[in-house]
Design an enzyme around this catalytic site. Structure first.
Site, PDB file in Angstrom:
ATOM      1  N   TYR A 114     -15.060  -6.685   4.376  1.00 36.01           N
ATOM      2  CA  TYR A 114     -14.772  -7.605   3.271  1.00 36.01           C
ATOM      3  C   TYR A 114     -15.991  -8.430   2.865  1.00 36.01           C
ATOM      4  CZ  TYR A 114     -12.873 -11.350   0.534  1.00 36.01           C
ATOM      5  OH  TYR A 114     -12.642 -12.222  -0.488  1.00 36.01           O
ATOM      6  N   TRP A 116     -18.324 -10.437  -0.731  1.00 36.23           N
ATOM      7  CA  TRP A 116     -18.713 -10.462  -2.139  1.00 36.23           C
ATOM      8  C   TRP A 116     -19.929  -9.612  -2.468  1.00 36.23           C
ATOM      9  CZ3 TRP A 116     -18.073 -14.222  -6.522  1.00 36.23           C
ATOM     10  CH2 TRP A 116     -16.768 -14.726  -6.581  1.00 36.23           C
TER      11      TRP A 116
HETATM   12  N1  LIG Z   1     -20.412 -22.700  -6.013  1.00 38.39           N
HETATM   13  C1  LIG Z   1     -19.501 -21.860  -5.504  1.00 38.39           C
HETATM   14  N2  LIG Z   1     -18.410 -21.527  -6.214  1.00 38.39           N
HETATM   15  C2  LIG Z   1     -17.482 -20.702  -5.687  1.00 38.39           C
HETATM   16  C3  LIG Z   1     -17.643 -20.134  -4.418  1.00 38.39           C
HETATM   17  C4  LIG Z   1     -18.790 -20.518  -3.666  1.00 38.39           C
HETATM   18  O1  LIG Z   1     -18.972 -20.093  -2.512  1.00 38.39           O
HETATM   19  N3  LIG Z   1     -19.686 -21.368  -4.236  1.00 38.39           N
HETATM   20  N4  LIG Z   1     -16.679 -19.255  -3.923  1.00 38.39           N
HETATM   21  C5  LIG Z   1     -15.820 -18.599  -4.886  1.00 38.39           C
HETATM   22  C6  LIG Z   1     -14.651 -17.982  -4.259  1.00 38.39           C
HETATM   23  S1  LIG Z   1     -14.863 -16.571  -3.340  1.00 38.39           S
HETATM   24  C7  LIG Z   1     -13.399 -18.442  -4.430  1.00 38.39           C
HETATM   25  S2  LIG Z   1     -12.080 -17.607  -3.757  1.00 38.39           S
HETATM   26  C8  LIG Z   1     -13.136 -19.654  -5.193  1.00 38.39           C
HETATM   27  C9  LIG Z   1     -12.166 -20.546  -4.433  1.00 38.39           C
HETATM   28  O2  LIG Z   1     -11.624 -21.473  -5.264  1.00 38.39           O
HETATM   29  P1  LIG Z   1     -10.631 -22.568  -4.657  1.00 38.39           P
HETATM   30  O3  LIG Z   1      -9.862 -21.996  -3.558  1.00 38.39           O
HETATM   31  O4  LIG Z   1      -9.894 -23.129  -5.796  1.00 38.39           O
HETATM   32  O5  LIG Z   1     -11.736 -23.611  -4.139  1.00 38.39           O
HETATM   33  P2  LIG Z   1     -11.925 -24.629  -2.938  1.00 38.39           P
HETATM   34  O6  LIG Z   1     -13.293 -25.172  -3.186  1.00 38.39           O
HETATM   35  O7  LIG Z   1     -11.631 -24.031  -1.629  1.00 38.39           O
HETATM   36  O8  LIG Z   1     -10.851 -25.750  -3.201  1.00 38.39           O
HETATM   37  C10 LIG Z   1     -10.799 -26.462  -4.407  1.00 38.39           C
HETATM   38  C11 LIG Z   1     -10.220 -27.807  -4.181  1.00 38.39           C
HETATM   39  O9  LIG Z   1      -8.843 -27.723  -3.852  1.00 38.39           O
HETATM   40  C12 LIG Z   1      -8.485 -28.930  -3.228  1.00 38.39           C
HETATM   41  N5  LIG Z   1      -7.491 -28.699  -2.211  1.00 38.39           N
HETATM   42  C13 LIG Z   1      -7.660 -28.097  -1.022  1.00 38.39           C
HETATM   43  N6  LIG Z   1      -6.496 -28.119  -0.328  1.00 38.39           N
HETATM   44  C14 LIG Z   1      -5.595 -28.738  -1.108  1.00 38.39           C
HETATM   45  C15 LIG Z   1      -4.212 -29.066  -0.963  1.00 38.39           C
HETATM   46  O10 LIG Z   1      -3.584 -28.797   0.050  1.00 38.39           O
HETATM   47  N7  LIG Z   1      -3.601 -29.681  -2.001  1.00 38.39           N
HETATM   48  C16 LIG Z   1      -4.261 -29.998  -3.143  1.00 38.39           C
HETATM   49  N8  LIG Z   1      -3.579 -30.549  -4.128  1.00 38.39           N
HETATM   50  N9  LIG Z   1      -5.571 -29.730  -3.290  1.00 38.39           N
HETATM   51  C17 LIG Z   1      -6.215 -29.105  -2.298  1.00 38.39           C
HETATM   52  C18 LIG Z   1      -9.718 -29.513  -2.576  1.00 38.39           C
HETATM   53  O11 LIG Z   1      -9.929 -30.783  -3.065  1.00 38.39           O
HETATM   54  C19 LIG Z   1     -10.790 -28.525  -2.969  1.00 38.39           C
HETATM   55  O12 LIG Z   1     -12.004 -29.156  -3.303  1.00 38.39           O
HETATM   56  O13 LIG Z   1     -14.339 -20.371  -5.414  1.00 38.39           O
HETATM   57  C20 LIG Z   1     -15.348 -19.557  -5.955  1.00 38.39           C
HETATM   58  N10 LIG Z   1     -16.402 -20.397  -6.447  1.00 38.39           N
HETATM   59  N1  LIG Z   2     -13.145 -22.315   6.167  1.00 38.95           N
HETATM   60  C1  LIG Z   2     -13.098 -21.543   5.083  1.00 38.95           C
HETATM   61  N2  LIG Z   2     -13.518 -20.275   5.174  1.00 38.95           N
HETATM   62  C2  LIG Z   2     -13.492 -19.495   4.082  1.00 38.95           C
HETATM   63  C3  LIG Z   2     -13.036 -19.987   2.841  1.00 38.95           C
HETATM   64  C4  LIG Z   2     -12.590 -21.329   2.779  1.00 38.95           C
HETATM   65  O1  LIG Z   2     -12.147 -21.821   1.729  1.00 38.95           O
HETATM   66  N3  LIG Z   2     -12.651 -22.078   3.915  1.00 38.95           N
HETATM   67  N4  LIG Z   2     -13.027 -19.167   1.741  1.00 38.95           N
HETATM   68  C5  LIG Z   2     -12.924 -17.747   1.982  1.00 38.95           C
HETATM   69  C6  LIG Z   2     -13.181 -16.974   0.777  1.00 38.95           C
HETATM   70  S1  LIG Z   2     -12.231 -17.354  -0.571  1.00 38.95           S
HETATM   71  C7  LIG Z   2     -14.072 -15.959   0.720  1.00 38.95           C
HETATM   72  S2  LIG Z   2     -14.122 -14.973  -0.672  1.00 38.95           S
HETATM   73  C8  LIG Z   2     -14.942 -15.633   1.854  1.00 38.95           C
HETATM   74  C9  LIG Z   2     -16.346 -15.196   1.427  1.00 38.95           C
HETATM   75  O2  LIG Z   2     -16.932 -14.492   2.445  1.00 38.95           O
HETATM   76  P1  LIG Z   2     -18.067 -13.397   2.172  1.00 38.95           P
HETATM   77  O3  LIG Z   2     -17.891 -12.775   0.837  1.00 38.95           O
HETATM   78  O4  LIG Z   2     -18.092 -12.512   3.347  1.00 38.95           O
HETATM   79  O5  LIG Z   2     -19.364 -14.324   2.160  1.00 38.95           O
HETATM   80  P2  LIG Z   2     -20.818 -14.078   1.603  1.00 38.95           P
HETATM   81  O6  LIG Z   2     -21.678 -15.114   2.190  1.00 38.95           O
HETATM   82  O7  LIG Z   2     -20.777 -13.977   0.116  1.00 38.95           O
HETATM   83  O8  LIG Z   2     -21.211 -12.678   2.255  1.00 38.95           O
HETATM   84  C10 LIG Z   2     -21.823 -11.665   1.556  1.00 38.95           C
HETATM   85  C11 LIG Z   2     -22.847 -10.988   2.451  1.00 38.95           C
HETATM   86  O9  LIG Z   2     -23.292  -9.807   1.799  1.00 38.95           O
HETATM   87  C12 LIG Z   2     -24.706  -9.772   1.807  1.00 38.95           C
HETATM   88  N5  LIG Z   2     -25.101  -8.984   0.619  1.00 38.95           N
HETATM   89  C13 LIG Z   2     -25.317  -9.410  -0.646  1.00 38.95           C
HETATM   90  N6  LIG Z   2     -25.619  -8.356  -1.443  1.00 38.95           N
HETATM   91  C14 LIG Z   2     -25.571  -7.256  -0.670  1.00 38.95           C
HETATM   92  C15 LIG Z   2     -25.794  -5.870  -0.923  1.00 38.95           C
HETATM   93  O10 LIG Z   2     -26.066  -5.430  -2.033  1.00 38.95           O
HETATM   94  N7  LIG Z   2     -25.638  -5.023   0.146  1.00 38.95           N
HETATM   95  C16 LIG Z   2     -25.335  -5.450   1.395  1.00 38.95           C
HETATM   96  N8  LIG Z   2     -25.223  -4.548   2.372  1.00 38.95           N
HETATM   97  N9  LIG Z   2     -25.154  -6.765   1.659  1.00 38.95           N
HETATM   98  C17 LIG Z   2     -25.265  -7.643   0.639  1.00 38.95           C
HETATM   99  C18 LIG Z   2     -25.151 -11.200   1.804  1.00 38.95           C
HETATM  100  O11 LIG Z   2     -26.464 -11.349   2.295  1.00 38.95           O
HETATM  101  C19 LIG Z   2     -24.076 -11.849   2.703  1.00 38.95           C
HETATM  102  O12 LIG Z   2     -24.447 -11.795   4.047  1.00 38.95           O
HETATM  103  O13 LIG Z   2     -15.031 -16.753   2.733  1.00 38.95           O
HETATM  104  C20 LIG Z   2     -13.740 -17.219   3.150  1.00 38.95           C
HETATM  105  N10 LIG Z   2     -13.917 -18.209   4.180  1.00 38.95           N
HETATM  106 MO   LIG Z   3     -12.942 -16.020  -2.333  1.00 38.07          MO
END
Ligand SMILES: Nc1nc2c(c(=O)[nH]1)N[C@H]1C(S)=C(S)[C@@H](COP(=O)(O)OP(=O)(O)OC[C@H]3O[C@@H](n4cnc5c(=O)[nH]c(N)nc54)[C@H](O)[C@@H]3O)O[C@H]1N2
Ligand SMILES: Nc1nc2c(c(=O)[nH]1)N[C@H]1C(S)=C(S)[C@@H](COP(=O)(O)OP(=O)(O)OC[C@H]3O[C@@H](n4cnc5c(=O)[nH]c(N)nc54)[C@H](O)[C@@H]3O)O[C@H]1N2
Ligand SMILES: [Mo]
Length: 777
Positions: A114, A116
């Site tokens: 899994y 991104w």
């Molecule tokens: N810059 C940046 N942007 C990203 C990402 C990143 O790594 N960096 N990751 C991307 C990815 S993979 C995803 S899935 C999305 C995730 O998007 P989200 O899941 O929407 O993002 P989060 O930042 O986890 O949470 C957003 C806000 O929800 C609020 N929150 C958390 N728990 C609760 C709760 O129980 N109740 C209420 N009412 N609010 C709550 C918190 O204040 C938190 O700051 O973001 C994406 N955008």
């Molecule tokens: N505590 C907590 N944990 C969370 C979350 C949270 O809200 N709270 N959010 C969750 C969510 S929504 C998500 S989506 C996950 C995200 O978790 P991931 O998607 O696993 O996180 P990334 O750091 O984006 O990992 C991508 C990896 O791929 C590598 N990469 C980039 N490009 C390439 C390529 O072309 N080839 C190869 N082989 N590698 C590459 C990067 O260097 C990096 O190591 O984290 C989850 N974890």
């Molecule tokens: Mo995510």
């Protein structure tokens, strides 16, 4: 030959850029002029190209090189590496894959992998690895994602498919024009809308919010964190206790009922099972009326505010927006089911600017009006292995081969995995309870990883292949959440000996005599030309003319127009619920689901309900761990990606990730601004730098994800993590037996000032390398 581009373009998950060169090297990435709110994340890509954490050559864990899989996995992550030639690494990987599939079958290979990765349709690591593993006989895959696993499972039970979650949201244009009240559970974080998987043309959140406010929409943010929404004027803030939104929504629903404000006609015509839910709401089934006073005591929001909000919702054209974060928590299915139920009671589903929608700022592109084109990607082939796991159950799988578990009505068994292959994700970033994951990670015989940097995943591998970054290869980008197709031009030579994932897999399949099956006889350029031909055909079928490949490649970027017709979510269902039945068993919105009820899960009953999380601010655990940790998405990077670059590092204090807490909680613990603190619970501990902020509700702390995992002693069972990775604290438990999603946002901790000597952060240094011993082969 690819023609020389007129403008070098690069497409990333955080936007599209034109390259600036100086002295023959890429020196800057300038956002395309169409983008009104570009993200600064891109320039990190340039200084990370050749920073010390870059993986330059194939490498093998020392004892694995000496003894093969007989080395055992116990010292994975704590041993030096030996750099080897490409040929040797490819041969070794091929031999290991062949051994495992011969001795144990392809069902012993886990390729869930899994993550991104990077934007781009061809060099898309997930498509590459899945195509590769299918070519060699299949693998155990994963289903769902970490973003919205619980929603992914519950929403189809309620409305028949994933509309309003992954597609067909009411567009921002329609919201801006028609919505009078926008209620945002989890706010609308601008930081999150910086990114969207697959690439971005325009960042639309800020301009959309501004338009809605100019049209008079009132904004209410329900979130433990105030600055989750950036807008002018600021939204009205209701500082809810984390994980208690269902209780608050029940309090609103009760008020609607008590005051006769619910839409009876809508409920009768479009939903099923409201009476069953009503009996619970009124307390007929459990003796507890879920009124606003009851809700207030749980959610920490005054009852008067709850009643007042219920009345405003009923009086205005109201849209309920809910962040994905709410379902990344214990019983994460419930807030989503309850939000749809509440929207049904308001009766505005299917009307312009009314109803519900999920993830409007979770990523950019939710609510972006886009043409319906299914953009091509690298074909993955067929998987001969049918077995899968829900993605977040990886540690359970590795720790309990043969163990039984429930999932969405099925009783399933975990496979016995011998080899884990990962490309394009980082489980040492994304998984919960990393101390537990480290124990699980010792179990497989072999771990093979592709990455560009020596992050914790690469350090915990046996065979490591260095891969190129998006700036070092040519690709085509397009996204179903956006309306562009663009070239992503190679801007730099690969660092060290890095090759792209495609070349690594081609090399391994060559050793296995399957190269032609994997490559189809195509190289990078012919794949790009082939994929673009498909894209051009599909765009034409949707009424959009794309230029020929060479013209496209030279100019770099095509922006398609927004469609004129932007129907609200579920509008045809509203117009004629018989002709446009939903995909649920009843054809209607299921406020009560007989299917789920039949599963008999105590942690996911037949209608939405308030179920206490395994820990929260109202539970007994607060005696030891009185603070609720929000590990939300980081502002300065994408997950763990580019944490080693200067942009992310510039936001750390003494090298540590920042934890924000309310001044009141800081004072009670003798913590001052910028102090280094230890954050801990029963599962683990880490260091972080305190920032005091009244933007955080008292009792809540925020430590974003993504600091590279950095244990003080990688061989210890529960080492102090010294950099600020919250996943040493979070709990690895499925949301429920229904969805088995990750529940990262359910986590209590305690914090204390850290008075010991500050250990240096070493996550960004490469691991120890040793020269090869003479007795190894
Ligand atoms: N810059 C940046 N942007 C990203 C990402 C990143 O790594 N960096 N990751 C991307 C990815 S993979 C995803 S899935 C999305 C995730 O998007 P989200 O899941 O929407 O993002 P989060 O930042 O986890 O949470 C957003 C806000 O929800 C609020 N929150 C958390 N728990 C609760 C709760 O129980 N109740 C209420 N009412 N609010 C709550 C918190 O204040 C938190 O700051 O973001 C994406 N955008
Ligand atoms: N505590 C907590 N944990 C969370 C979350 C949270 O809200 N709270 N959010 C969750 C969510 S929504 C998500 S989506 C996950 C995200 O978790 P991931 O998607 O696993 O996180 P990334 O750091 O984006 O990992 C991508 C990896 O791929 C590598 N990469 C980039 N490009 C390439 C390529 O072309 N080839 C190869 N082989 N590698 C590459 C990067 O260097 C990096 O190591 O984290 C989850 N974890
Ligand atoms: Mo995510």
């Amino acid at each position: 030959m690819l023609p020389e581009p007129d403008h070098h373009t690069v497409v990333t998950h955080w936007g599209s850029y034109r390259a600036r060169f100086a002295d023959g090297r890429v020196a800057g990435l300038v956002p395309i002029e169409e983008d009104p709110d570009p993200s600064p994340l891109a320039n990190a890509m340039i200084d990370a190209l050749d920073n010390p954490s870059r993986i330059l050559r194939p490498a093998v864990r020392k004892s694995f090189l000496e003894k093969g899989h007989a080395a055992g996995g116990k010292d994975r992550g704590a041993e030096p590496f030996v750099e080897v030639s490409w040929d040797e690494a490819l041969k070794l990987a091929a031999a290991e894959l062949d051994r495992v599939r011969t001795q144990h079958g392809n069902g012993a290979i886990y390729g869930g992998s899994y993550g991104w990765g990077s934007a781009g349709r061809f060099h898309h690591a997930q498509s590459q690895i899945h195509r590769f593993l299918n070519c060699i006989g299949g693998y155990v895959r994963s289903v769902q994602n970490y973003s919205y696993a619980a929603a992914d499972t519950i929403v189809p039970h309620v409305i028949g498919d994933k509309r309003g979650l992954v597609s067909q949201h009411t567009s921002w244009n329609v919201v801006a024009k028609h919505s009078e009240l926008i209620v945002m559970f989890g706010g609308l974080p601008r930081k999150n809308a910086q990114v969207s998987s697959g690439g971005i043309s325009r960042h639309i959140l800020q301009e959309s919010l501004a338009r809605a406010q100019r049209n008079g929409a009132e904004l209410v943010s329900i979130s433990p964190i105030r600055d989750d929404t950036v807008s002018d004027p600021q939204p009205y803030w209701l500082a809810i206790r984390p994980n208690t939104d269902v209780a608050m929504m029940l309090g609103i629903a009760y008020t609607l009922m008590a005051e006769g404000l619910h839409d009876r006609t809508f409920l009768e015509r479009y939903t099923t099972g409201f009476e069953r839910f009503l009996a619970y709401l009124l307390g007929e089934t459990d003796g507890v009326a879920k009124d606003a006073d009851w809700a207030a005591a749980i959610a920490g929001i005054p009852a008067a505010e709850i009643r007042n909000l219920a009345r405003r919702m009923a009086a205005k054209r109201t849209i309920l927006m809910m962040a994905w974060s709410l379902q990344r928590a214990d019983h994460g299915e419930q807030p989503y089911w309850m939000a749809i139920t509440l929207a049904a009671m308001l009766g505005q589903i299917g009307l312009p600017g009314g109803g519900f929608g999920f993830g409007y700022a979770s990523v950019n592109g939710v609510g972006h009006a886009t043409p319906e084109i299914s953009w091509p990607s690298l074909p993955q082939g067929d998987n001969a292995v049918s077995d899968f796991i829900p993605v977040a159950r990886i540690a359970d799988m590795l720790l309990e081969p043969g163990g039984a578990y429930d999932f969405n009505g099925e009783r399933r068994t975990y496979p016995d995995i011998r080899l884990v292959y990962w490309a394009g994700g980082n489980p040492f970033h994304h998984h919960q309870d990393l101390n537990r994951l480290r124990r699980a990670w010792q179990r497989p015989q072999t771990v093979i990883v592709h990455d560009s940097w020596w992050n914790a995943l690469a350090r915990h591998a046996d065979i490591v292949f260095p891969v190129t970054t998006a700036l070092e290869r040519n690709d085509i980008a397009a996204s179903s959440r956006d309306r562009f197709i663009a070239a992503s031009h190679r801007l730099a030579d690969p660092a060290g000996e890095a090759r792209d994932d495609f070349s690594v897999f081609s090399g391994i399949t060559e050793h296995l005599g399957l190269a032609h099956r994997f490559t189809d006889g195509r190289d990078e350029e012919s794949w790009l030309r082939y994929l673009f031909t498909l894209a051009r055909q599909r765009a034409a079928a949707a009424g959009h003319a794309l230029p020929d490949f060479d013209t496209f490649w030279k100019s770099g970027f095509c922006l398609l127009p927004e469609p004129d017709h932007q129907p609200p979510l579920l509008d045809t269902f509203r117009q004629d619920p018989e002709a446009n039945r939903l995909g649920t068993p009843s054809g209607r919105i299921e406020i009560f689901s007989s299917t789920i009820n039949r599963f008999g899960y105590d942690d996911c009953p037949g209608h939405p309900a308030w179920l206490e999380p395994f820990e929260w601010l109202g539970s007994a655990q607060v005696q030891d761990f009185p603070l609720h940790l929000m590990s939300n998405q980081p502002v300065s990077r994408l997950h763990s990606q580019y944490d080693s670059a200067s942009h992310s590092r510039s936001m750390k204090i003494k090298g540590r990730e920042v934890i924000r807490l309310n001044p009141q909680d800081a004072k009670a613990r003798g913590i001052s601004d910028r102090d280094i603190v230890r954050v801990f619970n029963d599962r683990g501990s880490c260091l972080a730098a305190a920032i005091l902020s009244d933007q955080i509700r008292p009792g809540v702390v925020q430590l974003s994800t993504g600091a590279w995992y950095d244990p003080t002693d990688p061989a210890a069972e529960m080492p102090l993590e010294k950099h600020g990775n919250p996943n040493v604290l979070t709990c690895d438990k499925g949301t429920s037996r229904l969805a088995q999603g990750p529940s990262a946002q359910t986590c209590l901790v305690e914090i204390e000032p850290y008075r010991g000597e500050l250990p240096p952060v070493t996550a960004f240094q490469p691991p120890l390398f040793e020269a090869r011993q003479h007795n190894s082969q």
